[in-house]
Scaffold this motif. Structure first.
Motif, mmCIF file in Angstrom:
data_model
loop_
_atom_site.group_PDB
_atom_site.id
_atom_site.type_symbol
_atom_site.label_atom_id
_atom_site.label_comp_id
_atom_site.label_asym_id
_atom_site.label_seq_id
_atom_site.Cartn_x
_atom_site.Cartn_y
_atom_site.Cartn_z
ATOM 1 N N PRO A 1 36.375 50.667 31.206
ATOM 2 C CA PRO A 1 35.169 51.369 31.645
ATOM 3 C C PRO A 1 35.082 52.731 30.946
ATOM 4 O O PRO A 1 36.126 53.328 30.671
ATOM 5 N N ASN A 2 33.875 53.154 30.632
ATOM 6 C CA ASN A 2 33.662 54.486 30.044
ATOM 7 C C ASN A 2 34.097 54.641 28.592
ATOM 8 O O ASN A 2 34.084 55.747 28.067
ATOM 9 N N SER A 3 34.532 53.558 27.932
ATOM 10 C CA SER A 3 35.006 53.719 26.554
ATOM 11 C C SER A 3 33.847 53.892 25.573
ATOM 12 O O SER A 3 34.051 54.309 24.440
ATOM 13 N N GLY A 4 32.634 53.580 26.024
ATOM 14 C CA GLY A 4 31.479 53.792 25.152
ATOM 15 C C GLY A 4 30.832 52.495 24.683
ATOM 16 O O GLY A 4 30.101 52.480 23.687
ATOM 17 N N ASN B 1 37.046 55.033 19.575
ATOM 18 C CA ASN B 1 35.741 55.696 19.687
ATOM 19 C C ASN B 1 35.903 57.187 20.033
ATOM 20 O O ASN B 1 36.992 57.645 20.341
ATOM 21 N N LYS B 2 34.782 57.874 19.988
ATOM 22 C CA LYS B 2 34.665 59.298 20.359
ATOM 23 C C LYS B 2 35.352 60.214 19.348
ATOM 24 O O LYS B 2 35.884 61.268 19.692
ATOM 25 N N MET B 3 35.332 59.803 18.082
ATOM 26 C CA MET B 3 35.935 60.582 17.003
ATOM 27 C C MET B 3 35.235 61.922 16.778
ATOM 28 O O MET B 3 35.755 62.799 16.102
ATOM 29 N N ILE C 1 35.617 55.489 14.999
ATOM 30 C CA ILE C 1 34.161 55.701 14.997
ATOM 31 C C ILE C 1 33.724 56.712 16.057
ATOM 32 O O ILE C 1 34.497 57.111 16.924
ATOM 33 N N SER C 2 32.452 57.077 15.944
ATOM 34 C CA SER C 2 31.797 57.755 17.054
ATOM 35 C C SER C 2 30.503 57.006 17.318
ATOM 36 O O SER C 2 29.586 57.024 16.493
ATOM 37 N N LEU D 1 28.480 57.771 19.436
ATOM 38 C CA LEU D 1 27.471 58.782 19.753
ATOM 39 C C LEU D 1 26.843 59.362 18.489
ATOM 40 O O LEU D 1 25.620 59.446 18.371
ATOM 41 N N SER D 2 27.680 59.767 17.511
ATOM 42 C CA SER D 2 27.121 60.391 16.302
ATOM 43 C C SER D 2 26.822 59.359 15.222
ATOM 44 O O SER D 2 26.130 59.638 14.260
ATOM 45 N N GLY D 3 27.369 58.167 15.361
ATOM 46 C CA GLY D 3 27.124 57.134 14.348
ATOM 47 C C GLY D 3 28.189 57.097 13.264
ATOM 48 O O GLY D 3 28.150 56.247 12.366
ATOM 49 N N GLN D 4 29.170 57.972 13.382
ATOM 50 C CA GLN D 4 30.227 58.035 12.368
ATOM 51 C C GLN D 4 30.967 56.699 12.233
ATOM 52 O O GLN D 4 31.448 56.152 13.228
ATOM 53 N N ALA D 5 31.004 56.177 11.000
ATOM 54 C CA ALA D 5 31.707 54.927 10.654
ATOM 55 C C ALA D 5 31.174 53.691 11.379
ATOM 56 O O ALA D 5 31.791 52.623 11.333
ATOM 57 N N VAL D 6 30.004 53.827 12.010
ATOM 58 C CA VAL D 6 29.469 52.671 12.742
ATOM 59 C C VAL D 6 28.954 51.604 11.764
ATOM 60 O O VAL D 6 29.136 50.405 11.966
#
Ligand code: GTP
Ligand code: MG
Length: 351
Positions: free
Chosen positions: A169-172, A279-281, A307-308, A310-315
């Protein structure tokens, strides 16, 4: 959420044929003119892409299609009964049988709009017009409509997806799903925001990919903790699992092991191709820990992405690899299914 349901379904009965004779003022002995009964409606099960479970069927257990109407005078055929259409999610398996584990598969509805006639309507009876012969020009007989087929069926939903995002839970998971598809799941800073699987469509170069977010898994999910592991049934027919880990968690490695264990405990899910994502990098404290995290993750024999959502990094890199692996899994499945088709090559007979 309702993923399994037992129903009793019945096709409509055929309408009875009619016994009638033409009676008009200047036409004595006008002859038989009773029409046939209408056919009973079928019970049809069809897929609808907007559904993810069987909740809409409610508590009702019995479903019957409309009966055909009786035939009428003047050779009028009775109206056919309307089909009864039961809508189910794509990925619904239909079984028939007496129950108690003796069901036989009737259909596996895998594509949008696919349908199966699960119970046939009875045919309408014949009117007396049909029985007129040279010898019997005024038959008083007509036949009754057939009764509709009755069946006991079981519907079971196992969603068909290309990719399933699993994680604590909450991992994104919802954040990632909304970043890569048009799905708009609720995102919030508390566990179990998502309480049912959510589907999204991710556009690819050659085709679209169906991605699902499975509600959060916690340690002991197989024992019913958290929301339990019920939802993993929807990962049974996916081609790829994306493990999503919260990089800001102080127990990152334990999180991975817990998740992996829950997956391994559910049927054959452990054998599915997987990708790890941390996640959350974008958070500075996570970035600072990256070398340490990498040390552990590079040892794993599966692709890893940092990845992030949220920001799209490495997505983009992640989705690129995911699509490639799904395509590969599809090719592998195809090869296996082709290998299972026996090819007979009879030798020419010697003369
Ligand atoms: N900084 C940062 N926060 C993120 C990122 N991804 C998700 N979050 C936050 O983490 C929280 C949980 O995100 P969700 O997407 O709802 O997580 P989930 O895994 O779907 O959670 P459940 O549905 O409850 O299992 C939210 O507050 C998000 O804004 C990320 O890449 N970076
Ligand atoms: Mg969620």
């Amino acid at each position: 959420m309702v993923y399994k349901k037992e129903l009793i379904i019945r096709g409509g009965c055929g309408g009875d044929g009619c016994v009638s004779f033409l009676r008009e003022k200047y036409v004595p002995f006008g002859g038989p003119d009773g029409g046939d009964g209408g056919d009973g409606g079928n019970v049809v099960i069809t897929t609808n892409t907007n559904l993810v479970d069987l909740k809409l069927l409610g508590r009702r257990k019995e479903f019957a299609a409309e009966n055909g109407r009786r035939g009428g005078g003047g050779r009028k055929r009775g109206k056919n009964g309307e089909d009864l259409v039961i809508s189910v999610p794509v990925g619904t398996m239909v079984f028939t049988g007496p129950g108690s584990g003796q069901e036989t598969p009737l259909a596996d509805l895998k594509t949008p709009g696919q349908e199966v006639v699960a119970a046939k309507g009875g045919r309408g009876g014949l009117g007396n017009t049909r029985f007129a012969t040279a010898v019997n020009q005024a038959p008083e007989i007509a036949t009754k409509g057939e009764s509709g087929g009755k069946r006991y069926i079981i519907l079971e939903v196992k969603l068909i997806t290309d990719i399933c995002i699993v994680g604590a839970p909450n991992s994104g998971k919802s954040t990632l799903l909304s970043a890569i598809s048009r799905a708009k799941p609720e995102i919030a800073d508390y566990p179990f925001t998502t309480r049912q699987p959510i589907l999204g469509v991710m556009p690819g170069d050659r085709r679209d990919f169906v991605v699902a977010e499975i509600p959060g898994l916690v340690e002991g999910a197989h024992l019913g903790r958290g929301l339990g592991n019920e939802f993993l049934r929807h990962a049974e027919r996916t081609k790829l699992l994306i493990y999503l880990l919260d990089g800001s968690s102080p127990t990152l490695i334990d999180d991975l092991n817990t998740l992996d264990k829950e997956i391994a405990l559910y049927k054959s899910l452990g054998h599915k191709p997987k990708i790890m994502t941390v996640n959350k990098m974008d958070l500075p404290e996570v970035e600072a820990r990256l070398p340490q995290i990498k040390q552990y993750f590079t040892k794993l024999e599966v692709p890893v992405f940092y990845i992030s959502a949220l920001s799209g990094q490495a997505v983009l890199e992640l989705t690129g690899k995911a699509m490639e692996m799904v395509e590969q899994a599809s090719r592998d499945e195809e090869m296996i299914s082709q290998a299972q088709i026996a090819i007979f090559r009879p030798k020419p007979r010697k003369v």
